[in-house]
Motif scaffolding. Structure first.
Motif, PDB file in Angstrom:
ATOM      1  N   GLN A  68       0.837  -1.211   0.000  1.00 19.78           N
ATOM      2  CA  GLN A  68       0.000   0.000   0.000  1.00 19.78           C
ATOM      3  C   GLN A  68       0.868   1.257   0.000  1.00 19.78           C
ATOM      4  OE1 GLN A  68      -3.255  -0.105   2.771  1.00 19.78           O
ATOM      5  NE2 GLN A  68      -3.693   2.077   2.530  1.00 19.78           N
ATOM      6  N   GLU A  72       0.626   4.308  -2.737  1.00 18.62           N
ATOM      7  CA  GLU A  72       0.314   5.682  -2.333  1.00 18.62           C
ATOM      8  C   GLU A  72       1.435   6.650  -2.675  1.00 18.62           C
ATOM      9  OE1 GLU A  72      -2.766   4.614   1.309  1.00 18.62           O
ATOM     10  OE2 GLU A  72      -1.074   5.960   1.699  1.00 18.62           O
ATOM     11  N   ARG A 221       5.304   5.454   4.725  1.00 20.32           N
ATOM     12  CA  ARG A 221       5.174   6.554   3.739  1.00 20.32           C
ATOM     13  C   ARG A 221       6.169   7.665   4.036  1.00 20.32           C
ATOM     14  NH1 ARG A 221       0.025   8.678   0.921  1.00 20.32           N
ATOM     15  NH2 ARG A 221       1.313  10.524   1.108  1.00 20.32           N
TER      16      ARG A 221
END
Ligand SMILES: [Zn+2]
Length: 326
Positions: A68, A72, A221
């Motif tokens: 993920q 992203e 992230r």
């Protein structure tokens, strides 16, 4: 992956030959043992030249945070703001991903044990070989996003090859509250393959258990963006966070306290708990609740892995204790 991805022969793949200033979606296609395989690749080529930051996830098929994260980050990046490239493989072991397991259903292969692989070997060995030749070969820095998977728990952390000062500096730039220095890296890993190429290499772990926890996604992230800044691919300085734990040790899960038979596990310890040598960490019970085994800490240190699922099979890792940096 799937519609919209360009098929490419991995032997002809050279990211430096693809158009600058845009995002590319490719499938590196090959076959092994009669099975068609691919490496899905997301390449963000900056408008200006610069380093290549290679990132992978899904080396184990039941670890989802990194996948993920890559989707992203690729979506958020603007090639016009980049000096250099992000070369990402979101799902490195596609057969294991669709099977929902750590290892491949095709050959029971663990992709993190077979590097540098073999183009004429089993499917998992062929995936390793093409990943090494087509992805690692082009990297200036490499990050492999793991997590503890469906059966285990690990603290969310960045780990690095302590023999390479560039890896240490990059680990600091990633920005995690737990940093794990590995004086040696066991063979067969993506990280050991990067090291053999002289490429600084890092990896992450997170609590896992088959879920994507929002805090772990934020950590990953931020870490990937921090490393893009660290490399100068993006402008600006990494967002630092205070490091609370500096772990030091080999971190080879294969050297964990292992189950010698099946049973029901009761754990007496928590992640990052300090334990003394010989301290009881848990018990294995039979189906009548009788104690089969008592597990003790093999050394003083902190708990870095716990088998999260009470149902245990013979040979599974139960507890890993590592040292704390002086
Ligand atoms: Zn993993």
């Amino acid at each position: 992956m799937g519609p919209g991805a360009d098929p490419v022969n991995p032997r002809e793949f050279d990211p430096s030959q693809l158009d600058r200033g845009r995002k590319h979606s490719l499938d590196l296609e090959f076959a092994a043992a009669g099975t068609a395989l691919r490496l899905p690749v997301l390449l963000v080529r900056g408008e200006r030249p610069g380093p290549v930051f290679a990132v992978s996830a899904g080396v184990h098929g039941d670890e989802y945070e990194g996948i993920q994260t890559i989707y992203e980050v690729v979506e958020a990046l603007d090639p016009a703001a980049m000096s250099g490239d992000l070369l990402a493989v979101p799902v490195a072991n596609e057969p294991a991903f669709w099977h929902g397991t750590r290892t491949s259903p095709l050959d029971d292969g663990n992709l993190a044990r077979v590097f540098p692989g073999n183009p004429n070997g089993s499917p998992t060995e062929a995936i390793a070989w093409h990943f090494d030749q087509s992805i690692l070969a082009h990297a200036d820095l490499y990050l492999d996003l793991h997590s503890a998977g469906v059966r285990c728990l690990m603290p969310s952390l960045i780990g690095y090859d302590a023999s390479d000062e560039r890896s240490r500096i990059a680990a600091e730039a990633f920005g995690a509250s737990v940093i794990w220095a590995h004086p040696t890296v066991a063979p067969g890993r993506t990280i050991s393959a990067a090291r053999a190429r002289g490429i600084p290499a890092l990896y992450t772990e997170a609590r896992g258990a088959g879920r994507v926890h929002p805090a772990d996604l934020r950590l990953y992230r931020r870490g990937v963006f921090n490393l893009l800044r660290h490399l100068g691919i993006l402008a600006g300085e990494p967002e630092t966070v205070p490091c609370q734990w500096r772990l030091h040790g080999d971190g080879n899960i294969d050297d964990s306290v292992l189950a010698t038979r099946p049973g029901f596990l009761i754990s007496d310890v928590e992640l990052l708990q300090t334990v003394a040598e010989g301290q009881t960490m848990g018990r294995l019970l039979d189906l009548h609740g009788r104690t089969l085994d008592v597990f003790r800490a093999p050394r003083a240190g902190v708990v870095a892995l716990i088998h999260a699922c009470p149902k245990v099979e013979s040979g599974e890792p139960l507890f890993l204790v590592t040292g704390v940096a002086a």
